[in-house]
Design an enzyme around this catalytic site. Structure first.
Site, PDB file in Angstrom:
ATOM      1  N   CYS A   2     -66.465  28.906  39.601  1.00 45.87           N
ATOM      2  CA  CYS A   2     -65.766  29.849  38.748  1.00 45.87           C
ATOM      3  C   CYS A   2     -66.720  30.405  37.699  1.00 45.87           C
ATOM      4  O   CYS A   2     -67.876  30.020  37.618  1.00 45.87           O
ATOM      5  CB  CYS A   2     -64.566  29.168  38.088  1.00 45.87           C
ATOM      6  N   ARG A  27     -68.413  35.568  42.203  1.00 49.08           N
ATOM      7  CA  ARG A  27     -68.556  34.126  42.350  1.00 49.08           C
ATOM      8  C   ARG A  27     -67.362  33.512  43.069  1.00 49.08           C
ATOM      9  O   ARG A  27     -67.444  32.372  43.534  1.00 49.08           O
ATOM     10  CB  ARG A  27     -68.710  33.473  40.964  1.00 49.08           C
ATOM     11  N   TRP A  74     -61.665  29.002  40.407  1.00 57.49           N
ATOM     12  CA  TRP A  74     -61.579  28.719  41.834  1.00 57.49           C
ATOM     13  C   TRP A  74     -61.004  27.315  41.958  1.00 57.49           C
ATOM     14  O   TRP A  74     -61.605  26.346  41.513  1.00 57.49           O
ATOM     15  CB  TRP A  74     -62.961  28.800  42.483  1.00 57.49           C
ATOM     16  N   ASN A  98     -66.175  24.768  34.255  1.00 56.78           N
ATOM     17  CA  ASN A  98     -66.649  24.911  35.631  1.00 56.78           C
ATOM     18  C   ASN A  98     -67.242  23.579  36.041  1.00 56.78           C
ATOM     19  O   ASN A  98     -68.076  23.029  35.336  1.00 56.78           O
ATOM     20  CB  ASN A  98     -67.710  26.014  35.725  1.00 56.78           C
ATOM     21  N   GLU A 480     -74.945  31.352  62.626  1.00 52.34           N
ATOM     22  CA  GLU A 480     -74.823  32.268  61.497  1.00 52.34           C
ATOM     23  C   GLU A 480     -73.915  33.446  61.829  1.00 52.34           C
ATOM     24  O   GLU A 480     -73.099  33.876  61.002  1.00 52.34           O
ATOM     25  CB  GLU A 480     -76.219  32.751  61.076  1.00 52.34           C
ATOM     26  N   LYS A 603     -69.044  32.482  45.847  1.00 49.61           N
ATOM     27  CA  LYS A 603     -70.434  32.832  46.083  1.00 49.61           C
ATOM     28  C   LYS A 603     -71.359  31.673  45.751  1.00 49.61           C
ATOM     29  O   LYS A 603     -72.202  31.291  46.551  1.00 49.61           O
ATOM     30  CB  LYS A 603     -70.810  34.065  45.258  1.00 49.61           C
TER      31      LYS A 603
END
Length: 608
Positions: A2, A27, A74, A98, A480, A603
């Site tokens: 976050c 993020r 988050w 966070n 990937e 992120k």
């Protein structure tokens, strides 16, 4: 994961905080909130979902005050709802957090036994209660925070606001990143430089165990005992961290198209173009002749970059490589050899699992080398050797340009290792370096496939599942490609070594299953074509990603062929990544998902 922002200034704080939170959206988050001091009293607004919901709330219920803290959450502990959103407020103390407080259950039980009334499901609320209790016991804010921090197990970046203290913010850091920014008559806190970029170009980073005492006129750094610390500030280029989509609809599209440029920039810092040799920075003290083994550790897309690099180190340098997912690395009994090289790969340089693994390897006598995109990150500061990528800020959650820049850097390291160890002769090195120099040109050709890929995306968008297969370095590229598709389209996708198809996954093949075959004409091409024919025989829809020679030999039977130029084998992972990224991107656009901020993802994963 976050984002945290804080400001103590001369103008209304809520607009500044909201704008800074907008820059931290990349993020990842599922709720947001702001707290300010209005005439010495704490007030807050919180909203679940996108930041627009908080913005709308502030229009109808504005906040005044020139000091405040903000947060994008988050969810880890507790549902993503308004009640669990930060800031948390308890008896004159507001906090944003966070990280993860690992001993929150014990602390919660202790506080409840003493009469505390909890209103959220979060681990973070215990911090507000503990500091509030110290305040009630007569401690001033700085002392209260200092007393509480040693009781917290886990990771945290914290920012505190105190009722009645209109010229005081306190930040603290252990494991999760936190920066401060210097202004004139105003000061700032933020999770990273992107949050602070329009506000200031002078920043300093807290180290583990630091407290930052922030007022309008100064920032003081203290350790947990209250002793003063010195932390160097640095000037950041605001233009380097203020990013826009430009002509593109999404950041991910912009970042895919930036790859020829940023990969060239990254290669340029490691290649002597005149001599066609690898030139590592002068301050890099690295003798590969004394290294018996390399370990590579990373998470997610960076792990797949490391997986490709393993093939390069073993082929071009004759070095055995151990590869680990960072979240597993510390939890097995690793037999370290003294003085060997441990490479850690991360876009942000703040990935919690990778950082913890780095510290673990360093404590066991390994030479620590980090490949990171943020040179001021915690990983970079904790490493003996830093080889940066020059991807620039990557805003889209699904990594694209960071991945290919990581590959470019790792390829240069592997070639340098092969040269130093005598595995590569001078002409071998020059040939490989020339091949790397052609990557931007090949990437431009790959981007020319976009119209065809856009049409293909419409056809595969209804699929529920997809398979990606490849051999050699194309196997991690298949992993990937599958990760990209599942991240942003929510189509279930898996990557497999092509030879493993018949050991189980082929049971999934039917007429509705897209199977993406990554098969440049290399040493494993014929074997991969045999696996492709097994899929065709069972009615699977083949999307063949190959080069000109491969297309001439194997296009028959494929549902669609994406053809790239012929190129040396060391180049293919970087170039073939581009159409895989475009396929995921355009499929997500067709399906109408949130490309840049896909659900449940962040992120920078700064919690374990």
């Amino acid at each position: 994961m976050c984002g945290i922002v804080g400001v103590v200034g001369q103008s209304p704080a809520s607009a500044i905080l909201l704008d800074a939170l907008r820059r931290l959206e990349y993020r990842g988050y599922d709720s947001a909130g702001i707290a300010t001091l209005e005439n010495g009293s704490l007030t807050r607004r919180r909203a679940v979902g996108k930041l627009a919901n908080l913005r709308n709330l502030l229009v109808s219920e504005p906040l005044s005050g020139r000091i405040g803290i903000g947060h994008t959450r988050w969810a880890t502990h507790g549902r993503p709802d308004e009640n669990n959103a930060h800031p948390h407020m308890v008896s004159g103390v507001a906090v944003v957090h966070n990280g993860i407080i690992e001993n929150h259950r014990e602390l919660r039980d202790e506080l409840k036994a003493a009469g505390a009334d909890f209103t959220t499901e979060t681990d973070s609320e215990v911090v507000a209660h503990l500091v509030s209790r110290e305040r009630k016991n007569g401690c001033e804010p700085i002392v209260a925070v200092r007393k509480v921090l040693p009781r917290l197990s886990g990771t945290f970046a914290l920012a505190f606001l105190f009722e009645g203290h209109e010229n005081l913010l306190i930040g603290a850091r252990k494991g999760s990143p936190l920066a401060v920014g210097y202004g004139r008559g105003e000061m700032f806190l933020g999770s990273d430089a992107i949050a602070l970029a329009p506000l200031t170009d002078i920043v300093a980073y807290l180290e583990d165990g630091d407290l930052a005492v922030v007022t309008r006129d100064q920032i003081e750094f203290l350790d947990v005992n209250g002793a003063p610390l010195r932390r160097a500030s640095s000037k950041i280029g605001r233009s380097a961290v203020i990013v826009h989509k430009g002509e593109h609809r999404h950041f991910m599209a912009k970042e895919i198209h930036e790859q020829p440029k940023v990969v060239e920039q990254t290669l340029t810092q490691y290649i002597d173009c005149r001599k066609a040799t690898i030139r590592l920075p002068k301050n890099v003290d690295l003798d590969f002749r004394k290294i018996d083994r390399v370990s590579i550790t990373a998470c997610g897309t960076a792990f797949y970059a490391g997986m490709i690099a393993r093939y390069w180190f073993e082929r071009y340098a004759g070095l055995p490589v151990e590869l680990d997912i960072a979240s597993e690395f510390r939890y097995r009994d690793v037999p370290f050899g003294a003085g060997n090289l441990a490479i850690f790969v991360s876009q942000s340089g703040e990935t919690a699992d990778t950082l913890a693994s780095l510290e673990f390897a360093a404590s066991h006598g390994q030479r620590v080398l980090s490949v990171v995109n943020v040179q001021t990150s915690t990983m970079a500061r904790a490493s003996q050797i830093v080889l940066p990528t020059l991807a620039g800020p990557e805003i889209g959650v699904a990594s694209t340009k960071a991945f290919t820049c990581q590959l470019a850097t790792l390829a240069c390291i592997a070639i340098a290792a092969g040269r130093d160890r005598g595995v590569l002769h001078a002409e071998d090195e020059r040939s490989l370096v020339r091949a790397l120099g052609d990557i931007p040109r090949h990437m431009m050709r790959a981007l020319e496939l976009e119209p065809k890929i856009r049409q293909l995306a419409r056809k595969i968008s209804p699929a529920r599942d997809a398979l990606f297969i490849g051999r050699g370095t194309n196997y991690p590229l298949a992993l990937e490609g599958a990760l990209k598709l599942k991240e942003i389209t929510y189509i279930h996708a898996e990557g497999y070594a092509a030879g493993e198809l018949k050991h189980g996954p082929i049971a999934l093949v039917d007429k509705d299953l897209p199977v993406i075959v990554i098969a440049p004409h290399d040493a494993t091409f014929e074997k991969t074509m045999s696996n492709m024919q097994e899929v065709i025989a069972r009615g699977g829809r083949i999307i063949l990603l190959t080069d000109q020679r491969g297309a001439g030999l194997a296009a028959d039977g494929a549902w669609s062929v994406l053809e790239l130029p012929d190129m040396p084998q060391i180049v293919t992972p970087l170039v073939f990544a581009v159409p895989l990224q475009l396929l995921a991107y355009h499929t997500a656009v067709v399906r109408g998902t949130d490309v840049d901020q896909p659900r449940n993802l962040a992120k920078s994963v700064t919690v374990e």
